[in-house]
Design an enzyme around this catalytic site. Structure first.
Site, PDB file in Angstrom:
ATOM      1  N   ARG A 191      37.416  76.347  42.587  1.00 15.98           N
ATOM      2  CA  ARG A 191      36.674  77.582  42.309  1.00 15.98           C
ATOM      3  C   ARG A 191      35.569  77.813  43.325  1.00 15.98           C
ATOM      4  O   ARG A 191      35.289  78.950  43.723  1.00 15.98           O
ATOM      5  CB  ARG A 191      36.108  77.517  40.892  1.00 15.98           C
ATOM      6  CG  ARG A 191      37.220  77.694  39.840  1.00 15.98           C
ATOM      7  CD  ARG A 191      36.876  76.979  38.571  1.00 15.98           C
ATOM      8  NE  ARG A 191      37.776  77.277  37.468  1.00 15.98           N
ATOM      9  CZ  ARG A 191      38.909  76.616  37.194  1.00 15.98           C
ATOM     10  NH1 ARG A 191      39.318  75.622  37.990  1.00 15.98           N
ATOM     11  NH2 ARG A 191      39.637  76.937  36.138  1.00 15.98           N
ATOM     12  N   ARG A 193      57.173  74.681  37.120  1.00 12.10           N
ATOM     13  CA  ARG A 193      56.156  74.945  36.079  1.00 12.10           C
ATOM     14  C   ARG A 193      56.102  76.430  35.711  1.00 12.10           C
ATOM     15  O   ARG A 193      56.347  77.297  36.542  1.00 12.10           O
ATOM     16  CB  ARG A 193      54.797  74.420  36.555  1.00 12.10           C
ATOM     17  CG  ARG A 193      54.853  72.908  36.721  1.00 12.10           C
ATOM     18  CD  ARG A 193      53.541  72.327  37.126  1.00 12.10           C
ATOM     19  NE  ARG A 193      52.548  72.463  36.080  1.00 12.10           N
ATOM     20  CZ  ARG A 193      51.274  72.126  36.240  1.00 12.10           C
ATOM     21  NH1 ARG A 193      50.860  71.638  37.405  1.00 12.10           N
ATOM     22  NH2 ARG A 193      50.415  72.265  35.256  1.00 12.10           N
ATOM     23  N   SER A 195      44.358  78.213  27.879  1.00 12.83           N
ATOM     24  CA  SER A 195      44.552  77.802  29.274  1.00 12.83           C
ATOM     25  C   SER A 195      43.449  78.361  30.167  1.00 12.83           C
ATOM     26  O   SER A 195      43.297  79.575  30.308  1.00 12.83           O
ATOM     27  CB  SER A 195      45.912  78.297  29.786  1.00 12.83           C
ATOM     28  OG  SER A 195      45.940  78.209  31.198  1.00 12.83           O
ATOM     29  N   ASP A 199      43.663  66.869  30.322  1.00 14.01           N
ATOM     30  CA  ASP A 199      44.169  66.081  31.455  1.00 14.01           C
ATOM     31  C   ASP A 199      44.000  64.578  31.245  1.00 14.01           C
ATOM     32  O   ASP A 199      44.448  63.781  32.081  1.00 14.01           O
ATOM     33  CB  ASP A 199      43.444  66.491  32.741  1.00 14.01           C
ATOM     34  CG  ASP A 199      43.855  67.887  33.182  1.00 14.01           C
ATOM     35  OD1 ASP A 199      44.950  68.340  32.792  1.00 14.01           O
ATOM     36  OD2 ASP A 199      43.080  68.523  33.914  1.00 14.01           O
ATOM     37  N   LYS A 245      52.890  69.905  32.296  1.00  8.52           N
ATOM     38  CA  LYS A 245      51.938  69.515  33.348  1.00  8.52           C
ATOM     39  C   LYS A 245      52.740  69.086  34.587  1.00  8.52           C
ATOM     40  O   LYS A 245      53.912  69.422  34.718  1.00  8.52           O
ATOM     41  CB  LYS A 245      51.009  68.410  32.837  1.00  8.52           C
ATOM     42  CG  LYS A 245      50.067  68.892  31.725  1.00  8.52           C
ATOM     43  CD  LYS A 245      49.110  69.933  32.247  1.00  8.52           C
ATOM     44  CE  LYS A 245      48.240  70.513  31.141  1.00  8.52           C
ATOM     45  NZ  LYS A 245      47.474  71.675  31.586  1.00  8.52           N
TER      46      LYS A 245
HETATM   47  C1  S3P Z   1      42.734  73.452  35.019  1.00  8.60           C
HETATM   48  C2  S3P Z   1      43.105  73.781  33.747  1.00  8.60           C
HETATM   49  C3  S3P Z   1      44.017  72.974  32.930  1.00  8.60           C
HETATM   50  C4  S3P Z   1      44.167  71.584  33.484  1.00  8.60           C
HETATM   51  C5  S3P Z   1      44.377  71.583  34.974  1.00  8.60           C
HETATM   52  C6  S3P Z   1      43.196  72.215  35.669  1.00  8.60           C
HETATM   53  C7  S3P Z   1      41.827  74.347  35.769  1.00  8.60           C
HETATM   54  O1  S3P Z   1      45.295  73.581  32.924  1.00  8.60           O
HETATM   55  O2  S3P Z   1      45.217  70.910  32.841  1.00  8.60           O
HETATM   56  O3  S3P Z   1      44.532  70.267  35.465  1.00  8.60           O
HETATM   57  O4  S3P Z   1      41.251  73.922  36.791  1.00  8.60           O
HETATM   58  O5  S3P Z   1      41.662  75.494  35.321  1.00  8.60           O
HETATM   59  P1  S3P Z   1      45.702  74.721  31.845  1.00  8.60           P
HETATM   60  O6  S3P Z   1      44.929  75.921  32.133  1.00  8.60           O
HETATM   61  O7  S3P Z   1      47.180  74.932  32.090  1.00  8.60           O
HETATM   62  O8  S3P Z   1      45.424  74.131  30.505  1.00  8.60           O
END
Ligand code: S3P
Length: 447
Positions: free
Chosen positions: A34, A130, A175, A324, A351
């Protein structure tokens, strides 16, 4: 391309030992992505320190560079990014390859939906399996034009020059990647974009947008922003150490008698601390010290000592804040007394690999009784044996099994561990320095 990039990487870990000392795990992966995305879209220069030099975050960096963003570094976690402003990206010369990184693909997809040029996002075999419709469907509702492969997977083709408009979107799944994707597209949209979450997910995008001076409103599980405003570069952004990487050491030290470990400058955003809550419920001895705020994110040092763990019931409400960390938590459960039951975690199946299947297979190979379920797992705590397990190219599966060796009665060999470099460069050296008997071997062929 280095040999380790091409070859098959295997971890070999001697049984027993304990973890001691002070260590700082690398920078937070989610925050690193980000920081550089928003810095690229900002006006002015941003300096970032503590950036994760892992392959996933580097894939985002390479994509931004391919779109004409001048970036110096990274050099020991330091980067200087000359922001191009919201409309200053240039068309890339070819597809943007994002390796194993779901966060890069889902977040960049939102950002690219608002550009004037076409783009294509591709990834490795795991990323290409995915689900991407979770982002492409709501983006289409905003006016974006995207094409996926037949199964709703990458490659993603994004048509530029489409006027976007804000939407109110109730996410069917919790998510942070979907939320962040829509907020990034919302920067380019006319009107207001609101995302409603079924449960709180990591809010790094919201915090980072605020750090770049972008106004947004967050209330009762709903986050809204108005599009077409400006982001302003930040003189210095510090990325905390990644709690997801720290969790392997929290588990390792908890299960190994004689351990006493200090993990410094760990990000403790409340949307990410589920593993600490769960481990403490299992009886772990974790102290949170020296709490402070760094670049809008709560940070602290953690001291963890060995403790006798017992099984627990992990209910669905605890899942998003530990999403995670389950591979590591399953290893803690395998070494605990009694049973652990996890429910409401079907997301683990999509994942980097199907983590329920991968962890169940590996734990069984180590002699642990497990019952995989569609939305979780039941693990009967015991004493792991040595043996051979497969990480299936999933970084967190590999690191979780590495920690299991601390309690195993013979060597553990972990195949297909190369992708540890996606989130935790230097894992082997750091873990060995703390007391894990681990070494990494590069082979020409997968055994
Ligand atoms: C993440 C969000 C999560 C996480 C991923 C990193 C992120 O995924 O599992 O490793 O940086 O926004 P999901 O949004 O699919 O839950």
């Amino acid at each position: 391309m280095s040999r380790s990039r091409e070859g098959h990487v295997q971890f070999r870990i001697q049984p027993g030992g304990h973890l001691t000392g002070d260590l700082r795990v690398p920078g937070d992966k989610s925050i690193s992505h980000r920081a550089v995305m928003l810095a690229a879209l900002a006006e002015g220069t941003t300096e970032v320190q503590g950036f994760l030099e892992g392959e996933d975050a580097l894939a985002t960096l390479a994509a931004l560079r391919a779109m004409g963003v001048p970036i110096r570094g990274p050099e020991r976690g330091r980067l200087v990014i000359e922001g191009r402003g919201l409309h200053g990206l240039r068309p890339p010369l070819g597809p943007l390859y994002l390796g194993n990184s779901g966060t890069s693909m889902r977040l960049l997809c939102g950002l690219l939906a608002g550009q004037r040029f076409d783009s294509t996002l591709t990834g490795d075999a795991s990323l290409s399996r995915r689900p991407m419709q979770r982002v492409t469907a709501p983006l289409s509702r905003m006016g974006a034009q995207l094409e996926t492969g037949e199964a709703g997977t990458a490659p993603l083709h994004i048509k530029g020059g489409q006027p976007l408009h804000g939407i109110h979107y109730e996410m069917p799944i919790a998510s942070a990647q979907v939320k962040s994707c829509l907020l990034l597209a919302g920067l380019y949209a006319r009107g207001e974009t609101c995302v409603i979450e079924p449960a709180p997910t990591r809010d790094h995008t919201e915090r980072m947008l605020m750090a770049f001076g972008y106004e947004l409103r967050c209330q009762d599980g709903c986050v809204c922003l108005s599009g077409q405003r400006r982001l302003h570069g930040v003189s210095l952004l510090t990325v905390p150490a990644d709690i997801s990487s720290a969790t392997f050491f929290l588990v390792g030290a908890s299960i190994a008698p004689g351990s006493d470990l200090r993990l410094t400058e760990v990000g403790l955003n409340p949307t990410r601390t589920g593993a600490i809550v769960i481990l403490r419920r299992m009886g772990a001895d974790i102290d949170v010290l020296n709490e402070r705020t760094v670049a809008g994110e709560p940070v602290a040092d953690l001291r963890v000592r060995h403790a006798a763990l017992h099984g627990t019931h992990i209910t669905p409400d605890l899942v998003p804040a530990a999403i995670d960390e389950f591979p590591a938590l399953f290893v803690a459960a395998a070494c605990a007394e009694g049973e652990t039951l996890l429910q409401g975690a079907e997301e683990l199946r999509v994942k980097e690999t199907d983590r329920i299947t991968a962890m169940a297979a590996g734990l069984q190979a180590l002699g642990i009784i497990v019952e995989p379920r569609s939305d979780g797992i039941r693990i009967v705590g015991g004493a792991p044996k040595g043996g051979r397990v497969r990480a299936l190219g999933d970084h967190r599966v590999a690191m979780a099994f590495a920690m299991a060796a601390l309690r195993a009665d013979a060597e553990i060999v972990i195949d297909d561990s190369r992708n540890v470099a996606t989130s935790f460069p230097g894992f082997v050296e750091l873990a060995a320095g703390a007391g894990l008997g681990i070494r990494s071997e590069v082979m020409d062929e997968q055994p």
